[in-house]
Motif scaffolding. Structure first.
Motif, mmCIF file in Angstrom:
data_model
loop_
_atom_site.group_PDB
_atom_site.id
_atom_site.type_symbol
_atom_site.label_atom_id
_atom_site.label_comp_id
_atom_site.label_asym_id
_atom_site.label_seq_id
_atom_site.Cartn_x
_atom_site.Cartn_y
_atom_site.Cartn_z
ATOM 1 N N MET A 35 0.826 -1.206 0.000
ATOM 2 C CA MET A 35 0.000 0.000 0.000
ATOM 3 C C MET A 35 0.863 1.259 0.000
ATOM 4 N N VAL A 36 1.960 1.230 0.749
ATOM 5 C CA VAL A 36 2.851 2.397 0.801
ATOM 6 C C VAL A 36 3.446 2.662 -0.578
ATOM 7 N N ARG A 37 3.905 1.615 -1.256
ATOM 8 C CA ARG A 37 4.496 1.795 -2.588
ATOM 9 C C ARG A 37 3.480 2.357 -3.576
ATOM 10 N N LEU A 38 2.277 1.801 -3.557
ATOM 11 C CA LEU A 38 1.246 2.265 -4.488
ATOM 12 C C LEU A 38 0.792 3.684 -4.149
ATOM 13 N N SER A 39 0.686 3.978 -2.862
ATOM 14 C CA SER A 39 0.279 5.332 -2.444
ATOM 15 C C SER A 39 1.322 6.355 -2.850
ATOM 16 N N SER A 40 2.579 5.958 -2.768
ATOM 17 C CA SER A 40 3.656 6.848 -3.189
ATOM 18 C C SER A 40 3.567 7.148 -4.684
ATOM 19 N N ALA A 41 3.234 6.126 -5.460
ATOM 20 C CA ALA A 41 3.211 6.271 -6.914
ATOM 21 C C ALA A 41 1.962 6.965 -7.425
ATOM 22 N N SER A 42 0.843 6.848 -6.670
ATOM 23 C CA SER A 42 -0.414 7.353 -7.229
ATOM 24 C C SER A 42 -1.419 7.761 -6.156
#
Length: 956
Positions: free
Chosen positions: A567-574
């Motif tokens: 979730m952190v990676r995806l939130s960072s990206a978008s």
């Protein structure tokens, strides 16, 4: 003496310290048989088992000495060698003649002793699997409860009158079996946990006007007494009724309404766990089904309830502390690696996923473990190991209890009894058995530890805990945030404080606040992995604030470090991902499995999933259908977005995947709408179970296989029926014209009705004949006539990207022929060019970006719309002489066709394709960043100029 001599080979196998006592009791028993003149006729197999059974079970040997005729009867009747069916005990009891309650108690106890001897003997002799032993014990309990209740109910009705339901039929109580009884897993000396309920209140017509509540309370008290009271003949089953609402302080029996109110408003969390195995074991099974349906909705939630991990972890800790206090860690049920840990593993997944995964709504732990392995929620090897361990531990537990028929789960401490237990389980000595038991328990506890993450529950760095709790001055907190990679620590600290004071966070329950306190330090640590720490932190805080009321989603992240990292990676990206999760938090579950998360499905796989999903929904249950379809769409949209964001799939195919999702959903909506209408009204003439005479056409991005993340669906509905006035053949017939009209309404209603879970798709029907003022569903002949004689040029332009999406394949063939004929009509090229250009200029004037140095990807000069209009003009102007141009509906292949036709050069075709794909790529990325489809003009200055030049060459 010959009897003892015949047993010498088996006696010789006994350990020396056990042989003498067994020989003595066998000799005493044989002498009693002779004194009573009882003819004992064992088979060779039974004779070979007597020594082991006598040694392993004082309960059997003492019962044989006290009542020799029982053992003789069990053997001579053939029952000892017979595998019972589920009705065997009930059929036997049906032949029992009882005149009063005292006789009932006596005969049930003797019946129970006889059958318990048989069950223990078969188990100790090694003739029955664990599953048979557990089922026999459960069936025996069921039969005794049912027989006792029926007798006591009839007596009570004769004495006081019969309580009635509203329909005038006799009213009986419902008896729920909890725990191991409910799951058909009763152990040898188990008590039985019961809960009582009745459907409706009322008053009996007796002199005292006894209420139904009082009548049924007395009935339940009598039933517990008959089953539980210890007499000279023992007991039937120890009976515990403390699991009822309000426990010991609550009424013995409650109405359905009272129970529903309790479980919806006051029940504690552990009562959900207790209800997982609940089963009706006696009483009125017809009305009982209503109660069971209500309880199922209490147990199984629609959302994923990861809070169950924390609750069960806490419960297990309490059990362990109590065992340590009493120095009883060598307990095969409750101790480390014991039976309860296996049950908790299965139960946790049932409570978390049972609402969505219906297969998990089963009671038996062996079935649950098998399903968990098949679904790979547990590693298949772990699931199988737990199944085998469970059977081993249950066999050990039963042998411990069969020794004296005592309700104990502790390993024996006496050396002699230890030797007996090892021998009964076919181990040469205690140490060999204990070594095997320790290995099994170690394996079980390792899986339990892994599932419940007991060893991973602490944060790595106390600074993250300090930041979240604010247990330092601001200067120290800012320094800690800087060390975690925050570039704007002051702003991030202010955001954390603001978050903690947000209304939704302050309103959290104590349980929810505990979950958040556990989660947030993990979040702070996980954010170190991304570059834009401050922005990511703010996005996640906004997301958590939006879903705080459903803290099960926060529990999911707290329990799953990999899901949190994802979730952190995806939130960072978008930011789009955070917004999507906040609107549809049920999608948090998708973060758990990176394999499915980053693997969008092709159309055939989507169709397979939908077939399975919709098969579980009743035909006329429109609400559940719409909820399921929306969740299906959101899940698969998230997969496409995640794969897009992380670069797992080429951006070129993003639109393909998004179009597959829409096509699959529309096709299944058409099929289900057809089934719902034909179920009610019957079939139009000449049709069957497949949608016939109805078609959905897709235009624009849907027709061109170019859907974006937020695209609506441009559609037209067609039908074909020789005579619209002919009636359908059902019980409620309507004309064919009405039928297909309702078909269109239902399809549209399912797609664009706004629910809590959003709409499936916004539907735009303005391309149908006469637009919004026209009929929703058009006859195919009318459609062709309209296109020939009444349609505007822009409607023919739209037809270039018109494509059959779903419905009757015969209509597909007809439509494609019509499309080809219309697109191939000879046209005045000067007039056509003028009308296409004027329409484009109107659009540009109304919609194009006016801001200086900004480029609207669709509407600015040299943008997407210019390319689309060039393609549409090319097809309409050349198809009369080149029918191949009507084959495709997507712009890339249409450009290739126009190049082959000579309408544009190879260089021009390449420029337009590159520009078109580049603009679409930008568009997808901007949506995922939460931005409009507008960029700096300089980013595409050369491309847009080239497109504009081609426009001027062809259209001016």
């Amino acid at each position: 003496m010959s009897f003892i001599n015949s047993l010498q080979p088996e006696l010789a196998k006994l350990p020396d310290e056990l042989r003498l006592s067994v020989t003595v009791t066998l000799k005493q028993w044989h002498e009693q048989l002779a004194e009573l003149n009882l003819d004992f006729k064992p088979t060779p197999e039974i004779s070979a088992s007597i020594v082991k059974v006598w040694c392993a079970s004082l309960f059997i040997s003492e019962s044989a000495l006290r009542q020799p005729e029982i053992v003789v009867d069990v053997v001579n009747s053939g029952d000892l060698s017979t595998i019972y069916t589920d009705r065997h005990y009930a059929d036997k009891l049906a032949c029992l003649q009882v005149d009063n309650e005292i006789e009932l108690m006596q005969k049930l106890r003797r019946f129970r002793r006889r059958e318990m001897i048989r069950i223990a003997w078969r188990d100790l002799a090694g003739w029955s699997e664990v599953s048979e032993t557990l089922a026999d014990l459960s069936w025996l309990a069921d039969a005794c409860i049912q027989y006792a209740l029926a007798f006591l109910y009839n007596e009570a009705c004769e004495k006081r009158g019969t309580p009635l339901l509203a329909d005038g039929s006799p009213q009986q109580i419902i008896v729920l079996g909890m725990g191991k009884l409910g799951a058909y897993e009763l152990n040898y000396s188990s008590d039985i946990d019961l809960i009582f309920a009745y459907a409706e209140n009322g008053v009996l017509p007796d002199r005292k006007e006894t209420s139904y509540g009082e009548f049924f309370t007395r009935l339940c008290q009598s039933l517990v007494k008959v089953l539980d009271e210890i007499t000279i003949d023992g007991f039937v089953f120890r009976t515990d009724i403390r699991l009822r609402p309000f426990g010991d302080s609550g009424p013995i029996i409650m109405t359905f309404d009272g129970m529903e109110n309790y479980y919806q408003t006051q029940a504690r969390e552990w009562e959900r766990y207790a209800m997982v195995k609940a089963r009706q074991v006696a009483g009125d099974f017809k009305t009982g089904a209503q109660l069971m349906a209500m309880l199922k909705s209490f147990v199984y939630r629609r959302y994923l309830d990861y809070g169950a991990f924390e609750e069960l972890r806490s419960l297990k800790l309490q059990i362990t502390q109590e065992l340590r206090r009493k120095d009883r860690m060598e307990n095969v049920k409750l101790g480390p690696g014991g039976i309860r840990e296996i049950e908790f593993i299965g139960q946790a997944f049932q409570l978390i996923r049972g609402g969505n995964e219906k297969a998990l709504q089963t009671r038996g732990i062996l079935d649950v473990l098998e399903i968990l392995g098949k679904l790979e929620l547990l590693a298949p090897n772990d699931a199988e190991q737990l199944r085998q361990s469970y059977c081993f531990l249950r066999r050990v537990e039963n042998h411990i209890q069969q020794y004296q028929d005592l309700q104990t789960h502790d390993l024996p401490t006496s050396a002699a009894v230890q030797q007996i237990l090892a021998y009964s389980l076919d181990y040469p000595d205690w140490n060999t058995f204990k070594s095997r038991l320790d290995t099994v328990r170690h394996q079980v506890h390792a899986v339990f530890d892994q599932v419940f993450s007991i060893t991973k529950s602490a944060v790595k760095d106390q600074h993250s805990q300090q930041i979240w709790n604010g247990l330092a001055d601001d200067e120290e907190l800012l320094d800690s945030l800087s060390r975690y990679g925050f570039h704007q620590p002051a702003e991030s600290l202010a955001a954390i404080k603001q978050f903690k004071n947000a209304h939704s966070i302050r309103r959290l329950t104590a349980k929810g606040a505990k979950v958040l306190d556990r989660l947030m330090p993990f979040v702070i640590e996980a954010i170190q992995q991304v570059d834009n720490t401050d922005e990511t932190s703010k996005r996640i805080l906004d997301l958590f604030e939006a879903v705080a009321g459903r803290n099960v989603y926060l529990a999911l992240l707290a329990e799953n470090p990999d899901a949190l990292a994802q979730m952190v990676r995806l939130s960072s990206a978008s930011p789009w991902i955070c917004d999507y999760l906040s609107r549809y938090p049920v999608l948090f579950d998708e973060l758990l499995d990176t394999r499915s998360l980053f693997e969008p499905l092709k159309k055939e796989d989507l169709d397979k999933q939908l077939v399975i999903l919709l098969a579980a929904i009743e035909l006329q249950d429109l609400e559940q259908l719409m909820i399921a379809l929306r969740q299906f769409k959101h899940t698969n949209m998230l997969r496409v977005a995640a794969a897009d964001i992380m670069g797992v799939i080429p951006i070129m195919v993003v639109s393909d995947y998004l179009t597959y999702i829409a096509e699959s959903i529309v096709a299944h909506v058409v099929e289900r709408s057809w089934l719902m209408l034909t179920d009610k009204h019957g079939f139009p003439p000449g049709s069957d179970n497949n949608p016939k005479g109805f078609a959905v056409l897709g235009f624009g991005k849907l027709g061109g296989i170019e859907l974006g993340y937020g695209s609506d669906l441009d559609m037209v509905f067609l039908y074909d029926c020789p005579d619209g006035n002919v009636l359908t053949d059902g019980e409620k017939p309507i004309s064919c014209a009405q039928f297909y009209g309702r078909m269109g309404l239902k399809v549209r209603h399912i797609l664009d009705t706004k629910m809590l879970s959003g709409v499936l798709y916004e539907v735009d029907m303005r391309l149908r004949p006469s637009g919004d003022s026209g009929l929703l569903v058009t006859h195919i002949n009318v459609y062709e006539d309209y296109l020939k004689s009444q349609a505007w040029t822009w409607e023919h332009q739209a037809l270039v990207r018109g494509r059959f999406i779903a419905g009757d394949v015969n209509l597909k063939t007809q439509y494609e022929a019509i499309r080809c004929r219309i697109l191939s009509l000879p046209r005045d090229l000067v007039l056509l060019k003028t009308e296409v250009r004027e329409m484009r200029e109107k659009m540009r004037d109304a919609l194009a970006m006016k801001e200086l140095n900004k480029f609207d990807l669709k509407h600015s000069k040299g943008g997407i719309a210019d390319i689309e209009f060039i393609v549409q003009f090319g097809v309409l102007s050349r198809a009369a002489k080149n029918e191949a141009l009507t084959t495709y509906t997507d712009n890339v292949r249409l450009l290739e066709g126009l190049q082959e036709d000579g309408f544009i050069s190879k260089t021009e075709a390449e420029i337009l394709k590159v520009a078109y794909c580049t603009y679409r790529d930008y568009g997808h990325k901007l949506v995922l960043q939460g931005e409009r489809a507008i960029i700096n003009e300089a980013e595409v200055g050369e491309l847009s100029t080239q497109v504009e030049q081609i426009w001027h060459k062809l259209m001016e």
